[in-house]
Design a protein around this motif. Structure first.
Motif, PDB file in Angstrom:
ATOM      1  N   LEU A   7       0.817  -1.221   0.000  1.00 26.25           N
ATOM      2  CA  LEU A   7       0.000   0.000   0.000  1.00 26.25           C
ATOM      3  C   LEU A   7       0.848   1.267   0.000  1.00 26.25           C
ATOM      4  N   CYS A  10       0.633   1.585  -3.771  1.00 24.00           N
ATOM      5  CA  CYS A  10      -0.728   1.788  -4.287  1.00 24.00           C
ATOM      6  C   CYS A  10      -1.045   3.271  -4.393  1.00 24.00           C
ATOM      7  N   GLN A  11      -1.588   3.677  -5.545  1.00 26.50           N
ATOM      8  CA  GLN A  11      -1.985   5.071  -5.713  1.00 26.50           C
ATOM      9  C   GLN A  11      -3.477   5.199  -5.975  1.00 26.50           C
ATOM     10  N   GLY A  12      -4.217   4.154  -5.690  1.00 23.53           N
ATOM     11  CA  GLY A  12      -5.666   4.243  -5.778  1.00 23.53           C
ATOM     12  C   GLY A  12      -6.218   4.351  -7.183  1.00 23.53           C
ATOM     13  N   TYR A  13      -5.527   3.775  -8.167  1.00 24.49           N
ATOM     14  CA  TYR A  13      -6.065   3.791  -9.540  1.00 24.49           C
ATOM     15  C   TYR A  13      -7.310   2.914  -9.654  1.00 24.49           C
ATOM     16  N   PHE A  24     -11.133  -6.636  -3.990  1.00 24.46           N
ATOM     17  CA  PHE A  24     -10.545  -5.298  -3.847  1.00 24.46           C
ATOM     18  C   PHE A  24     -11.651  -4.252  -3.801  1.00 24.46           C
ATOM     19  N   ARG A  25     -11.595  -3.389  -2.790  1.00 24.68           N
ATOM     20  CA  ARG A  25     -12.604  -2.337  -2.654  1.00 24.68           C
ATOM     21  C   ARG A  25     -11.914  -1.059  -2.226  1.00 24.68           C
ATOM     22  N   SER A  27     -12.065   2.218   0.143  1.00 20.11           N
ATOM     23  CA  SER A  27     -12.687   2.827   1.311  1.00 20.11           C
ATOM     24  C   SER A  27     -12.528   4.322   1.101  1.00 20.11           C
ATOM     25  N   GLY A  28     -13.624   5.007   0.819  1.00 16.86           N
ATOM     26  CA  GLY A  28     -13.513   6.426   0.487  1.00 16.86           C
ATOM     27  C   GLY A  28     -12.972   6.580  -0.924  1.00 16.86           C
ATOM     28  N   GLU A  29     -12.192   7.655  -1.147  1.00 21.72           N
ATOM     29  CA  GLU A  29     -11.780   7.997  -2.511  1.00 21.72           C
ATOM     30  C   GLU A  29     -10.624   7.150  -3.036  1.00 21.72           C
ATOM     31  N   GLU A  30      -9.695   6.774  -2.154  1.00 27.46           N
ATOM     32  CA  GLU A  30      -8.489   6.132  -2.697  1.00 27.46           C
ATOM     33  C   GLU A  30      -7.854   5.101  -1.783  1.00 27.46           C
ATOM     34  N   ALA A  31      -8.460   4.841  -0.630  1.00 32.61           N
ATOM     35  CA  ALA A  31      -7.849   3.878   0.301  1.00 32.61           C
ATOM     36  C   ALA A  31      -8.277   2.468  -0.081  1.00 32.61           C
ATOM     37  N   LEU A  32      -7.307   1.626  -0.396  1.00 37.21           N
ATOM     38  CA  LEU A  32      -7.634   0.276  -0.867  1.00 37.21           C
ATOM     39  C   LEU A  32      -7.762  -0.695   0.303  1.00 37.21           C
ATOM     40  N   MET A  33      -8.886  -1.405   0.317  1.00 40.56           N
ATOM     41  CA  MET A  33      -9.075  -2.506   1.262  1.00 40.56           C
ATOM     42  C   MET A  33      -9.177  -3.769   0.416  1.00 40.56           C
ATOM     43  N   TYR A  34      -8.523  -4.836   0.864  1.00 41.41           N
ATOM     44  CA  TYR A  34      -8.536  -6.034   0.029  1.00 41.41           C
ATOM     45  C   TYR A  34      -8.607  -7.274   0.893  1.00 41.41           C
TER      46      TYR A  34
END
Lengths: 68, 455
Positions: A7, A10-13, A24-25, A27-34
């Protein structure tokens, strides 16, 4: 299968979120939860997501990976 | 090539070091020793995906990125001594593991609540291991009346965030004026405080928990230093970590509460600050001179640092003097809380000034740069992670502070202000970055250790 996302890279593309939405989801605009342990039925989608990641942040175990 | 290699610590750093050794062609005897009975697993999901209930606590095992067939896994057993002269690790069950090269990557454990009777109450939790996360998840899923989080560092704030996602009432207590202020300073901490309040966290700053009250062996409430009482049935203790170095007390290595001293190539120092050839250190326990920060000794409790140091240690274990590599990379960190992606580069807590450089703090999409002595030393982004690479380059090149962003979209009207880092003695949790070198901050860190022992 085992998955880890670096992470810091990760740049939230969110390419992974489109290709393997169960694992992969955002959380908000760009935080990756997986899901670090998605079921093997998702393997193809996860591998496609890993390949599509623009910053190569998704790491998976080879299919022949070692057993515990 | 070297003889047997022993890795003490089966976390991220231990696993990646084992893989790097194999990838670099070492196929000799390799033993990985881990106190927990699980094979190496990832910790960051524990305080996020696991606590929300999406991922089970035993489902964060790290993928193996290299073939580790033939590795001798000693899991569920602690190392209790390192004999530098005889080159062997003694295990708690009495066996020993000989080595020609050894990597110490024993990491941290959660700092326990100091009052043992209170800590033993049903309803007291920490979040560090998979077992910790499993127990806390079970309790969160059982609809607690109110959760109290002690400590507004990253872990405590993430737990509070999960509570709100689960619609669980939560109170967070932090001695500093704002959460995250130990890591990011009071100015950015105030933005985090507003995030928490907007999400419905009952945030109590400037106070400490005096007493945890029990009723029939279970947590029933807490009394705060301002005299107020809060009814709670779950307490999450998020005071930061304790470095696992006690087992090295008689090893003659430079090991102590601040970590294990090592050079920029991860080679451990002995107690006389003489570098050893056989022992290497990586991850949260490593205390090393960082070239980007004047070779000041730092210890970084960061995921990426564990990874980078593991690879450098593995490389240097197998290399001759002329081929050794230094650890020179910029520290990176992230946290996910309240649907905001917080990322940082560099070492914010070394700074004395901060300026919002891009975006808008009101929208919680911004970048801020930290400066010290006219140089950029760190940056943080909230929901603007793509900006960070740019700041990493500024730090690497010792660019002037405040930074000139040229044509980059720049926040207007913001001037540098004091970054407002509270002294460690004014924080509830221990910071995740510890500056332990020749600067005056060393005195602060040492004073804190003394105070804690006296507490």
């Amino acid at each position: 299968m085992r998955v880890v996302v670096d992470l810091t890279l990760c740049q939230g593309y969110a390419q992974c979120c489109y290709l393997a939405p169960e694992a992969f989801r955002l959380s908000g605009e760009e935080a990756l939860m997986y899901d670090p342990d998605p079921d093997d039925g998702q393997r193809e989608r996860i591998l496609r997501a890993a390949a599509a990641c623009p910053v190569r942040a998704i790491f998976t175990e080879p299919a022949t990976g070692a057993e515990a | 090539m070297t003889g047997p290699i022993a890795i003490v610590g089966a976390g991220l750093a231990g696993l990646r070091a084992a893989e790097a050794l194999r990838a670099r062609g070492y196929h000799g005897e390799l033993t990985v020793i881990g106190e927990e009975r699980y094979e190496p697993y990832d910790r960051p999901p524990l305080s996020k995906q696991v606590l929300t209930g999406w991922v089970q606590s035993d489902h964060t095992t790290l993928p193996r990125l290299a073939d580790l067939d033939g590795v001798n896994w000693e899991l569920g057993v602690r190392a209790v001594h390192l004999d530098l002269a005889a080159k062997r690790i003694l295990l708690a069950d009495g066996r020993d593991v000989p080595f020609d090269r050894c990597l110490i990557a024993t990491g941290l454990r959660a700092r326990p609540w100091p009052n043992e009777a209170e800590a033993a109450l049903d309803g007291m939790f920490v979040v560090h291991t998979a077992d910790d996360a499993h127990e806390l998840r079970r309790r969160l899923a059982a609809a607690p009346r109110r959760v109290l989080v002690i400590g507004g560092g990253f872990t405590g704030s993430e737990v509070a965030s999960v509570c709100r996602m689960l619609d669980v009432e939560v109170t967070l207590v932090e001695l500093a004026p704002a959460p995250l202020s130990g890591a990011l300073g009071g100015v950015v901490g105030e933005i985090a405080a507003q995030m928490q309040r907007d999400a419905g966290v009952d945030l109590r700053t400037g106070v400490r928990v005096e007493t945890i009250e029990g009723d029939d062996g279970r947590v029933s409430g807490v009394r705060l230093s301002d005299g107020t009482h809060v009814d709670v049935d779950v307490v999450v203790v998020a005071l930061g970590g304790v470095r696992n170095t006690e087992w090295l007390r008689d090893s003659r290595l430079a090991a102590g509460p601040q970590g294990i001293g090592c050079d920029a190539g991860c080679r451990a120092f002995d107690a006389n600050a003489i570098v050893t050839d056989a022992v290497f250190v990586a991850g949260d326990v490593a205390r090393f001179p960082h070239p980007l920060y004047g070779y000041q000794m730092v210890a970084l409790e960061h995921w990426r640092n564990a990874l980078v140091q593991a690879e450098i240690a593995a490389h240097n274990m197998l290399s001759d003097e002329a081929d050794r590599r230094p650890h020179v990379s910029v520290p990176w960190f992230w946290s996910i809380q309240f649907e905001v992606n917080i990322k940082s580069v560099g070492i914010p807590s070394i700074a004395d000034e901060v300026v919002v450089t891009q975006g808008s703090t009101d929208e919680r999409r911004f970048a801020a740069a930290y400066g010290r002595n006219g140089q950029v030393v760190a940056a943080v982004t909230f929901n603007a992670g793509r900006y960070l690479e740019f700041y990493a380059r500024l730090i690497e090149t010792a660019a002037p502070f405040p930074p000139d962003l040229g044509r980059v979209e720049q926040a207007t009207g913001d001037e540098p202000v004091p970054a407002d880092f509270p002294p460690p003695s004014a924080l509830t949790n221990r910071p995740t970055v510890v500056l332990t070198g020749h600067s005056p901050t060393e005195m602060r860190v040492q004073r804190k250790e003394t105070e804690e022992r006296g507490a």
